[in-house]
Scaffold this motif. Structure first.
Motif, PDB file in Angstrom:
ATOM      1  N   CYS A  51       0.778  -1.461  -0.003  1.00 18.84           N
ATOM      2  CA  CYS A  51       0.138   0.008   0.096  1.00 18.84           C
ATOM      3  C   CYS A  51       0.902   1.394   0.080  1.00 18.84           C
ATOM      4  O   CYS A  51       0.583   2.438  -0.714  1.00 18.84           O
ATOM      5  CB  CYS A  51      -1.009   0.119   1.232  1.00 18.84           C
ATOM      6  SG  CYS A  51      -2.099  -1.277   1.180  1.00 18.84           S
ATOM      7  N   LEU A  59     -10.761   2.360  -3.946  1.00 20.83           N
ATOM      8  CA  LEU A  59      -9.445   3.300  -4.174  1.00 20.83           C
ATOM      9  C   LEU A  59      -9.689   4.489  -4.997  1.00 20.83           C
ATOM     10  O   LEU A  59     -10.401   4.205  -6.122  1.00 20.83           O
ATOM     11  CB  LEU A  59      -8.295   2.593  -4.412  1.00 20.83           C
ATOM     12  CG  LEU A  59      -7.349   1.887  -3.351  1.00 20.83           C
ATOM     13  CD1 LEU A  59      -8.171   0.682  -2.853  1.00 20.83           C
ATOM     14  CD2 LEU A  59      -5.921   1.374  -4.019  1.00 20.83           C
ATOM     15  N   ILE A 115      -7.699  -3.756  -0.106  1.00 19.47           N
ATOM     16  CA  ILE A 115      -8.472  -2.545   0.463  1.00 19.47           C
ATOM     17  C   ILE A 115      -8.402  -2.434   1.968  1.00 19.47           C
ATOM     18  O   ILE A 115      -8.489  -1.520   2.568  1.00 19.47           O
ATOM     19  CB  ILE A 115      -9.779  -2.173  -0.037  1.00 19.47           C
ATOM     20  CG1 ILE A 115     -10.439  -0.890   0.129  1.00 19.47           C
ATOM     21  CG2 ILE A 115     -10.763  -3.439   0.414  1.00 19.47           C
ATOM     22  CD1 ILE A 115     -11.545  -0.542  -0.877  1.00 19.47           C
ATOM     23  N   TRP A 168      -5.217  -1.257   3.092  1.00 18.01           N
ATOM     24  CA  TRP A 168      -5.288   0.357   2.526  1.00 18.01           C
ATOM     25  C   TRP A 168      -5.844   1.194   3.415  1.00 18.01           C
ATOM     26  O   TRP A 168      -5.691   2.136   4.023  1.00 18.01           O
ATOM     27  CB  TRP A 168      -5.928   0.242   1.264  1.00 18.01           C
ATOM     28  CG  TRP A 168      -5.873   1.751   0.701  1.00 18.01           C
ATOM     29  CD1 TRP A 168      -6.803   2.734   0.669  1.00 18.01           C
ATOM     30  CD2 TRP A 168      -4.842   2.282  -0.188  1.00 18.01           C
ATOM     31  NE1 TRP A 168      -6.513   3.730  -0.344  1.00 18.01           N
ATOM     32  CE2 TRP A 168      -5.342   3.612  -0.767  1.00 18.01           C
ATOM     33  CE3 TRP A 168      -3.639   1.788  -0.876  1.00 18.01           C
ATOM     34  CZ2 TRP A 168      -4.473   4.513  -1.568  1.00 18.01           C
ATOM     35  CZ3 TRP A 168      -2.949   2.504  -1.574  1.00 18.01           C
ATOM     36  CH2 TRP A 168      -3.391   3.671  -2.148  1.00 18.01           C
ATOM     37  N   LYS A 222      -5.535   5.282   4.379  1.00 19.47           N
ATOM     38  CA  LYS A 222      -5.176   5.858   3.251  1.00 19.47           C
ATOM     39  C   LYS A 222      -6.465   6.183   2.465  1.00 19.47           C
ATOM     40  O   LYS A 222      -7.797   5.897   2.847  1.00 19.47           O
ATOM     41  CB  LYS A 222      -4.619   5.024   2.268  1.00 19.47           C
ATOM     42  CG  LYS A 222      -3.041   4.486   2.763  1.00 19.47           C
ATOM     43  CD  LYS A 222      -2.298   3.999   1.689  1.00 19.47           C
ATOM     44  CE  LYS A 222      -0.796   3.593   1.995  1.00 19.47           C
ATOM     45  NZ  LYS A 222      -0.271   4.311   3.370  1.00 19.47           N
ATOM     46  N   LEU A 268     -10.073   6.724   0.766  1.00 17.51           N
ATOM     47  CA  LEU A 268     -11.210   5.939  -0.054  1.00 17.51           C
ATOM     48  C   LEU A 268     -12.172   6.765  -0.552  1.00 17.51           C
ATOM     49  O   LEU A 268     -12.505   7.755   0.075  1.00 17.51           O
ATOM     50  CB  LEU A 268     -11.669   5.071   1.100  1.00 17.51           C
ATOM     51  CG  LEU A 268     -10.747   3.821   1.557  1.00 17.51           C
ATOM     52  CD1 LEU A 268     -11.596   3.045   2.726  1.00 17.51           C
ATOM     53  CD2 LEU A 268     -10.337   2.638   0.446  1.00 17.51           C
TER      54      LEU A 268
END
Length: 150
Positions: free
Chosen positions: A22, A51, A108, A111, A116, A118
């Motif tokens: 990631c 993402l 995901i 992530w 991070k 979304l």
């Protein structure tokens, strides 16, 4: 990445596709590298969040027609919840001639666990992630708003 995701991946990934972390993907994108980001989850999962700039290709619904206009030498990263379904889709891309395909290690879930970005429809930011089902949802950290429909 959480120990629980690491343990699941060690049991389930075949290692047939190169992976990207990631952090490496986020750094590459912020550094200006272009990536085609493919989401290989179910449509209901994608609708909850994905993402930024990801294109939904599905897993059970996947067919090469969904990427027929994409040059075979483009940088491609495929992801799903943790990386198992995406590994299978990445294998299909490689078999059909794509030369630079990576599987997002931890998917995901990793992530989101790393805080991070979304987004949901229309690139609207969200903190929600589809947890797939009760079993897999346990891999998401407390700060993630987990939704599942199974």
């Amino acid at each position: 990445m959480s120990v629980r995701i690491e343990q699941a991946l060690k049991k389930m990934l075949q290692g047939s596709v190169a992976v990207i972390s990631c952090d490496m993907l986020a750094d590459s994108i912020s550094g200006g590298s272009a990536w085609l980001i493919l989401d290989s989850r179910e449509a209901a999962e994608f609708e909850i969040s994905h993402l930024p700039a990801a294109k939904w290709v599905g897993y059970n619904d996947f067919c090469m027609l969904k990427v027929s206009e994409v040059p075979k030498n483009v940088n491609v990263v495929v992801y799903c919840s943790i990386g198992v379904r995406s590994e299978k889709i990445a294998e299909k891309l490689i078999a059909s001639g794509f030369s630079n395909v990576r599987n997002l290690y931890g998917g995901i879930f990793a992530w989101a666990n790393d805080y991070k970005s979304l987004v949901k429809q229309y690139q609207v930011p969200t903190l929600a992630v589809h947890g797939y089902d009760h079993h897999w949802a346990k891999l998401l950290d407390q700060h993630v708003h987990c939704i599942h429909t199974k």
